[in-house]
Structure formats: structure tokens, C-alpha cells
Write a protein that holds these residues in place. Structure first.
Motif, mmCIF file in Angstrom:
data_model
loop_
_atom_site.group_PDB
_atom_site.id
_atom_site.type_symbol
_atom_site.label_atom_id
_atom_site.label_comp_id
_atom_site.label_asym_id
_atom_site.label_seq_id
_atom_site.Cartn_x
_atom_site.Cartn_y
_atom_site.Cartn_z
ATOM 1 N N ALA A 42 0.832 -1.202 0.000
ATOM 2 C CA ALA A 42 0.000 0.000 0.000
ATOM 3 C C ALA A 42 0.866 1.250 0.000
ATOM 4 N N MET A 43 1.935 1.242 0.787
ATOM 5 C CA MET A 43 2.846 2.382 0.815
ATOM 6 C C MET A 43 3.539 2.548 -0.530
ATOM 7 N N LYS A 44 3.884 1.427 -1.158
ATOM 8 C CA LYS A 44 4.524 1.495 -2.473
ATOM 9 C C LYS A 44 3.589 2.143 -3.483
ATOM 10 N N SER A 45 2.308 1.721 -3.475
ATOM 11 C CA SER A 45 1.340 2.293 -4.412
ATOM 12 C C SER A 45 1.116 3.777 -4.134
ATOM 13 N N ALA A 46 1.023 4.137 -2.856
ATOM 14 C CA ALA A 46 0.846 5.542 -2.498
ATOM 15 C C ALA A 46 2.069 6.360 -2.917
ATOM 16 N N TRP A 47 3.264 5.778 -2.757
ATOM 17 C CA TRP A 47 4.494 6.467 -3.159
ATOM 18 C C TRP A 47 4.527 6.695 -4.672
ATOM 19 N N VAL A 48 4.113 5.663 -5.428
ATOM 20 C CA VAL A 48 4.074 5.797 -6.890
ATOM 21 C C VAL A 48 3.073 6.874 -7.294
ATOM 22 N N GLU A 49 1.899 6.896 -6.648
ATOM 23 C CA GLU A 49 0.912 7.926 -6.978
ATOM 24 C C GLU A 49 1.450 9.316 -6.656
ATOM 25 N N ASP A 50 2.162 9.453 -5.543
ATOM 26 C CA ASP A 50 2.750 10.746 -5.210
ATOM 27 C C ASP A 50 3.814 11.147 -6.229
ATOM 28 N N THR A 51 4.588 10.168 -6.697
ATOM 29 C CA THR A 51 5.596 10.449 -7.727
ATOM 30 C C THR A 51 4.927 10.867 -9.028
ATOM 31 N N LEU A 52 3.843 10.167 -9.385
ATOM 32 C CA LEU A 52 3.102 10.529 -10.599
ATOM 33 C C LEU A 52 2.472 11.912 -10.476
ATOM 34 N N GLY A 53 2.267 12.365 -9.245
ATOM 35 C CA GLY A 53 1.713 13.698 -9.044
ATOM 36 C C GLY A 53 2.604 14.797 -9.588
ATOM 37 N N LYS A 171 -6.813 16.876 -5.041
ATOM 38 C CA LYS A 171 -7.941 17.041 -4.128
ATOM 39 C C LYS A 171 -8.406 15.699 -3.569
ATOM 40 N N ALA A 172 -8.238 14.647 -4.374
ATOM 41 C CA ALA A 172 -8.691 13.317 -3.957
ATOM 42 C C ALA A 172 -7.583 12.510 -3.272
ATOM 43 N N ASP A 173 -6.460 13.142 -2.973
ATOM 44 C CA ASP A 173 -5.338 12.422 -2.360
ATOM 45 C C ASP A 173 -5.678 11.850 -0.988
ATOM 46 N N TRP A 174 -6.683 12.425 -0.334
ATOM 47 C CA TRP A 174 -7.049 11.912 0.985
ATOM 48 C C TRP A 174 -7.517 10.460 0.887
ATOM 49 N N MET A 175 -8.094 10.077 -0.274
ATOM 50 C CA MET A 175 -8.552 8.691 -0.442
ATOM 51 C C MET A 175 -7.359 7.739 -0.468
ATOM 52 N N THR A 176 -6.286 8.168 -1.127
ATOM 53 C CA THR A 176 -5.073 7.357 -1.141
ATOM 54 C C THR A 176 -4.521 7.200 0.262
ATOM 55 N N GLY A 177 -4.446 8.319 0.993
ATOM 56 C CA GLY A 177 -3.938 8.265 2.360
ATOM 57 C C GLY A 177 -4.781 7.384 3.260
ATOM 58 N N LEU A 178 -6.107 7.486 3.126
ATOM 59 C CA LEU A 178 -7.010 6.679 3.949
ATOM 60 C C LEU A 178 -6.876 5.196 3.628
ATOM 61 N N ALA A 179 -6.839 4.855 2.325
ATOM 62 C CA ALA A 179 -6.727 3.450 1.929
ATOM 63 C C ALA A 179 -5.421 2.848 2.428
ATOM 64 N N ALA A 180 -4.320 3.590 2.257
ATOM 65 C CA ALA A 180 -3.029 3.074 2.710
ATOM 66 C C ALA A 180 -2.984 2.940 4.229
ATOM 67 N N TRP A 193 -3.787 -9.577 4.290
ATOM 68 C CA TRP A 193 -4.306 -9.216 2.974
ATOM 69 C C TRP A 193 -4.697 -7.739 2.877
ATOM 70 N N ALA A 194 -4.824 -7.064 4.010
ATOM 71 C CA ALA A 194 -5.285 -5.665 4.005
ATOM 72 C C ALA A 194 -4.335 -4.763 3.224
ATOM 73 N N ASP A 195 -3.036 -5.051 3.296
ATOM 74 C CA ASP A 195 -2.050 -4.220 2.615
ATOM 75 C C ASP A 195 -2.236 -4.282 1.101
ATOM 76 N N SER A 196 -2.387 -5.485 0.553
ATOM 77 C CA SER A 196 -2.551 -5.637 -0.902
ATOM 78 C C SER A 196 -3.905 -5.118 -1.373
ATOM 79 N N VAL A 201 -7.003 -0.796 -4.240
ATOM 80 C CA VAL A 201 -7.940 0.334 -4.235
ATOM 81 C C VAL A 201 -7.260 1.587 -4.780
ATOM 82 N N ILE A 202 -6.046 1.851 -4.313
ATOM 83 C CA ILE A 202 -5.299 3.024 -4.784
ATOM 84 C C ILE A 202 -5.019 2.909 -6.277
ATOM 85 N N SER A 203 -4.630 1.714 -6.721
ATOM 86 C CA SER A 203 -4.280 1.507 -8.127
ATOM 87 C C SER A 203 -5.485 1.691 -9.042
#
Length: 300
Positions: A42-53, A171-180, A193-196, A201-203
């Protein structure tokens, strides 16, 4: 650019400042997230989304640089479509990276990989690494939410889809933070399984943003009718402008296309009038927005 009204030039300058602030804060977020990422999917996906930002902000600034250039012999129509190309680049990056993350998280879920989030020594005290991850996630959503909200009114006034898509993502970044955060807490409570699932969800959210944006960008690049800034539907002002031109030239065929933030109209089947109407006379909306009507051409 010099023909633009003063308020619009001010908005463009404001948008540039916001995008540079975005790049600054996103870089700090990417660094902080990388330091505490660990083995969490989950942290990896959130990190990738932040990088894509960083991508929409960078391509907005790059597109604006080219948009300001004067027409050349090789590019006689100028570079107004640089904005559309930038929009497609940003959308494509989102879509394919999101697809990869879905695959990566899905494979780890199928393989039943159990992520480990262990303790770490922090200023002489041993604490659970998950708390640092959650703190990093909270930090990662605060600047984007604030800047994203500041961008939206500017993007609407400029009718800039790159800037608007960027603002929605942030604006929707809070959803990524909440999911992670839920994924990390789930691992802490023993739900491996919660992490994957959180990563999935983030992906999916990344893919959704990319797919929606790519549809609008593709329509622009293949001379589609002007779209609304927040959907794939034809813009109301485009429909009204088309009707106004058809009423003024009833025997003609009227076609509109969008070139970045601008609208171009082609009237075929009639002789060009000796005194063609100005764009301010033809524009159906507020006169201060007539700058968007950049080109009117006639062909018999």
C-alpha cells in the motif's frame, strides 16, 4: 499570449506559481514516503501515486513554455496544441502505471505474501514502523489537498484540462492516504491481505483518473468538438457558438474543434463576408471569456 486579457494572464501566472509549489511539496512528500515505505504494498502504491503527481505539474509548465512561442515556418499554426499533448502524456502515464500497480498488488494477493511491518528504533525508543508510515501518509495528503483546491477555480477560468485534472488528483489524495492507512493498520491487527487490498484500491483510482483524462485528451488531438472541463460531454458554450454561427450563416456547415484551451471554428459552403464579425460579437457567453474563441475561418 500577449492578446490574452490581463485577468487571464494573471491567472496563468498564478497557475505557474501553484505548479511550482506542487513540484516542491511533491518532491518532499516522495522523499518522506520513500524513507518509511518498507515492504508495504500500500505504501509502495501511495508512493508511486505521489511520484506521478509530479507529471501533470511538469507537463503543464512545459506545455505553457511551448504555447507562448510564436508560429514558425515549420509550425505555422503555432503551438497551442502543446496543452492537449501534455494532457495526453499525463493521462497515459497515470493509466499505465495504475495498470502495473493493479497487476503487482494482485499477484502479491494471489501469492498470499505476508508483509512485515516491524519495530524501529526512533530517538532511542522502539516504536512500530506502521506509526511512522501513517504519519508520512498524513503529511502526504495535506499539501496536495490545499493546493488542489486552489487550482480548481483557476483551471476553470483558464479552461485548462491539464491543470484541472491535476487539481482533481490532488484534491482526492485523501482517499489514497485513507486506503493506505487502513491497509497498514490491517497488517498491524494481523490481516495480511489488508495491505494488498489497499494497494489495489489506490491503483484502481489511478487507472480511473488516467482513463477519464485520456478520453478527453484524445478527443482534442483528433479534432473533436470542445468538451466540458469536467466531463467528456460537449461544452455548452461550444453548442451555443455553433448555433449562433449556423443562424448567421444558414447555408453553411459549421464545425468546431478544441485546441488546448482555445476553440477554433470553420464555416464551409459560404463566401467569406467582407466584414466578418468579431469573436466578441459571436461569443455566446461572457465577453471576458471571448479570448477562448481563437480562430474563425471560411471556405467556399
Amino acid at each position: 499570449m500577449s492578446k490574452l486579457p490581463e485577468p487571464i494572464r494573471d491567472d496563468i501566472a498564478h497557475a505557474v506559481r501553484l505548479e511550482w509549489w506542487t513540484i516542491f511539496w511533491q518532491v518532499t512528500i516522495v522523499i518522506v514516503m520513500a524513507l518509511v515505505m518498507g515492504s508495504s504494498q500500500a505504501m509502495k502504491s501511495a508512493w508511486v501515486e505521489d511520484t506521478l503527481g509530479l507529471v501533470p505539474a511538469a507537463v503543464f509548465l512545459l506545455a505553457l513554455h511551448f504555447e507562448r512561442k510564436s508560429p514558425t515556418r515549420r509550425f505555422p499554426f503555432g503551438f497551442m496544441r502543446a496543452n492537449s499533448l501534455a494532457f495526453l502524456i499525463a493521462a497515459t502515464a497515470l493509466f499505465f502505471m495504475g495498470g502495473y500497480l493493479i497487476y503487482d498488488a494482485g499477484m502479491k494477493l494471489i501469492a498470499q505474501e505476508h508483509p512485515t511491518i516491524g519495530p524501529i528504533e526512533f530517538f532511542g525508543e522502539e516504536i512500530w514502523m506502521g506509526w511512522l508510515m501513517i504519519a508520512a501518509l498524513i503529511y502526504s495528503v495535506i499539501p496536495p489537498i490545499i493546493i488542489g483546491r486552489l487550482k480548481q477555480p483557476v483551471a476553470r477560468r483558464l479552461h485548462d484540462k491539464v491543470l484541472f485534472t491535476d487539481s482533481l488528483m490532488q484534491k482526492a489524495d485523501w482517499m489514497t492516504g485513507l486506503a493506505a492507512t487502513l491497509g497498514i493498520l490491517g497488517v498491524g491487527f494481523g490481516f495480511w491481505w489488508a495491505d494488498s487490498v489497499a494497494a489495489l484500491v489506490i491503483s484502481v483510482d489511478i487507472v480511473h483518473d488516467g482513463f477519464r483524462a485520456s478520453k478527453i485528451a484524445t478527443a482534442e488531438l483528433i479534432d473533436g468538438a470542445p468538451r466540458k472541463i469536467d466531463s467528456d460531454e460537449i461544452a455548452d458554450e461550444a453548442e451555443a457558438l455553433k448555433k449562433k454561427l449556423e443562424d448567421k450563416f444558414p447555408e453553411a456547415t459549421v464545425r468546431l474543434r478544441e485546441t488546448g484551451r482555445y476553440i477554433a471554428a470553420e464555416v464551409t459552403g459560404v463566401k467569406p463576408p467582407d466584414n466578418p464579425p468579431t469573436r466578441e460579437e459571436l461569443w455566446p457567453g461572457k465577453k471576458q471569456e471571448a479570448w477562448r474563441f481563437a480562430l474563425l475561418s471560411f471556405a467556399e
